[in-house]
Design a protein around this motif. Structure first.
Motif, PDB file in Angstrom:
ATOM      1  N   ARG A 137     -17.749  -0.055   7.145  1.00  0.00           N
ATOM      2  CA  ARG A 137     -16.106  -0.083   7.181  1.00  0.00           C
ATOM      3  C   ARG A 137     -15.923  -0.727   8.558  1.00  0.00           C
ATOM      4  O   ARG A 137     -15.735   0.936   8.977  1.00  0.00           O
ATOM      5  CB  ARG A 137     -15.279   1.241   6.343  1.00  0.00           C
ATOM      6  CG  ARG A 137     -13.647   1.092   6.189  1.00  0.00           C
ATOM      7  CD  ARG A 137     -13.008   1.878   5.115  1.00  0.00           C
ATOM      8  NE  ARG A 137     -13.788   1.232   3.753  1.00  0.00           N
ATOM      9  CZ  ARG A 137     -12.779   1.121   3.128  1.00  0.00           C
ATOM     10  NH1 ARG A 137     -12.038   0.492   3.411  1.00  0.00           N
ATOM     11  NH2 ARG A 137     -13.353   1.009   2.091  1.00  0.00           N
ATOM     12  N   SER A 138     -15.211  -0.767   9.548  1.00  0.00           N
ATOM     13  CA  SER A 138     -14.806  -1.583  10.175  1.00  0.00           C
ATOM     14  C   SER A 138     -13.242  -1.590  10.271  1.00  0.00           C
ATOM     15  O   SER A 138     -12.589  -1.164   9.198  1.00  0.00           O
ATOM     16  CB  SER A 138     -15.267  -2.511  11.118  1.00  0.00           C
ATOM     17  OG  SER A 138     -14.738  -3.471  10.502  1.00  0.00           O
ATOM     18  N   ARG A 139     -12.457  -1.473  11.426  1.00  0.00           N
ATOM     19  CA  ARG A 139     -11.194  -1.741  11.099  1.00  0.00           C
ATOM     20  C   ARG A 139     -10.390  -3.084  10.904  1.00  0.00           C
ATOM     21  O   ARG A 139      -9.333  -2.707   9.915  1.00  0.00           O
ATOM     22  CB  ARG A 139     -10.712  -2.271  12.810  1.00  0.00           C
ATOM     23  CG  ARG A 139      -9.290  -1.504  13.692  1.00  0.00           C
ATOM     24  CD  ARG A 139      -8.865  -2.407  14.773  1.00  0.00           C
ATOM     25  NE  ARG A 139      -9.416  -1.092  15.103  1.00  0.00           N
ATOM     26  CZ  ARG A 139      -9.260  -0.899  16.125  1.00  0.00           C
ATOM     27  NH1 ARG A 139      -8.359  -2.128  17.679  1.00  0.00           N
ATOM     28  NH2 ARG A 139      -9.772  -0.307  17.201  1.00  0.00           N
ATOM     29  N   GLY A 140     -10.860  -3.272  10.765  1.00  0.00           N
ATOM     30  CA  GLY A 140     -10.733  -4.728   9.441  1.00  0.00           C
ATOM     31  C   GLY A 140     -11.183  -4.793   8.204  1.00  0.00           C
ATOM     32  O   GLY A 140     -11.041  -5.758   7.621  1.00  0.00           O
ATOM     33  N   GLN A 165     -19.418  -1.735  10.879  1.00  0.00           N
ATOM     34  CA  GLN A 165     -18.816  -0.578  11.455  1.00  0.00           C
ATOM     35  C   GLN A 165     -20.458   0.295  13.504  1.00  0.00           C
ATOM     36  O   GLN A 165     -20.217   0.747  14.086  1.00  0.00           O
ATOM     37  CB  GLN A 165     -18.677   0.628  10.929  1.00  0.00           C
ATOM     38  CG  GLN A 165     -19.475   1.667  11.101  1.00  0.00           C
ATOM     39  CD  GLN A 165     -20.090   1.165   9.472  1.00  0.00           C
ATOM     40  OE1 GLN A 165     -20.138   0.052   8.972  1.00  0.00           O
ATOM     41  NE2 GLN A 165     -20.934   1.918   9.691  1.00  0.00           N
TER      42      GLN A 165
END
Length: 298
Positions: A137-140, A165
């Motif tokens: 899970r990254s910012r997007g 991430q």
């Protein structure tokens, strides 16, 4: 080449001899190898679900099983290795290597398996499936990364996947550990490029020390914050980082190479549940690119 065909005759002539023995588990020979391989390529190029692959290619279950089998037994990695060995023997590999990653959003159909967050130890080997399936899970949102080492022409030498991430620098020694191009004669595989070009994400003491110890030229700029910290430390901060700015301009080959990879819509977004099959889709793209280049030189 007609639109319905996914491989030229020259590309197929390079790939066909490298496929495994056409004997199935029960002694039945594989049939219509070219049609099956082209169906797998079509699926990744179009980004279609397996069930929606045109019936003209054959049953979708056959296509998926062959892709899963070739992913698990290392067939496509073996084919890429053979093509790289032929290319190196022909002097077609430019050993001014560039490193980078590209991020891919994970489609919701790719994220239905349970994931256990793991460390980089999950990616030190090619074949075992990592516990997090290479999705993070990254910012997007949920995403994955394709990490590559490419030669000076932008063609892939090493392909790995990792969670979106995760940083690029920790993956660098793992990528370098998988670099090895067999020689046509006796001797160990070549694993030492002439130089490595990387952006500021790869600027670290550990990476520079690794390259320096192996006698590899580092063409990696230093971020302004690192330069500032070094300057404030004075003589204890070490020598200022220097690199060939003109040579660094050649790093754009990896950006253009990612553009070629993502021409396949199934690689621009991730639809595969397994990191194993997702990575091999990118390896298959590398196979087609190298087969095309080598067929042009014949």
């Amino acid at each position: 080449m007609p639109r319905a065909a996914e491989l030229t005759d020259a590309q197929w002539d390079r790939i066909r001899p490298l496929l495994p023995s056409p004997i199935g588990k029960r002694g039945r020979p594989f049939r219509q190898d070219r049609r099956v391989i082209e169906a797998i390529i079509w699926r990744y190029r179009v980004g279609s679900p397996w069930r929606d692959v045109p019936e003209s290619f054959g049953p979708w279950q056959t296509l998926w099983k062959r892709h899963r089998r070739y992913s698990g037994d290392g067939t496509w990695d073996h084919i890429l290795a053979e093509l790289l060995a032929d290319a190196d023997a022909a002097g077609e590999i430019n050993w001014a290597v560039s490193v980078d990653s590209t991020i891919n959003r994970a489609h919701q159909h790719a994220t239905t398996l349970p994931r256990v967050t793991g460390g980089l130890s999950n990616y030190k080997k090619l074949l075992p499936e990592p516990a997090d399936h290479g999705i993070g899970r990254s910012r997007g949102g949920l995403s994955t990364k394709i990490h590559q080492l490419v030669d000076g022409h932008g063609l892939p030498l090493v392909v790995l996947v990792g969670p979106g991430q995760a940083g690029d620098a920790p993956m660098f020694p793992i990528l370098m550990g998988h670099l090895g191009v067999a020689r046509s004669g006796p001797g160990r595989p070549r694993s030492k490029p002439d130089r490595v070009r990387g952006d500021k994400a790869y600027s670290s003491r550990a990476i520079r020390a690794h390259l320096r110890q192996r006698g590899i030229v580092a063409v990696i700029p230093e971020p302004s914050d690192q330069a500032g910290h070094q300057k404030r430390r004075g003589s204890s901060g070490g020598r200022p980082v220097r690199y060939d700015a003109e040579d660094y301009r050649g790093r754009n080959v990896i950006e253009r190479g990612f553009n070629d990879t993502k021409q396949w819509r199934g690689l621009a977004s991730r639809y595969d549940k397994l990191a194993l099959t997702s990575r091999v889709g990118a390896v298959l793209r590398a196979v087609t690119l190298w087969a095309s280049r080598m067929s042009e030189t014949r």
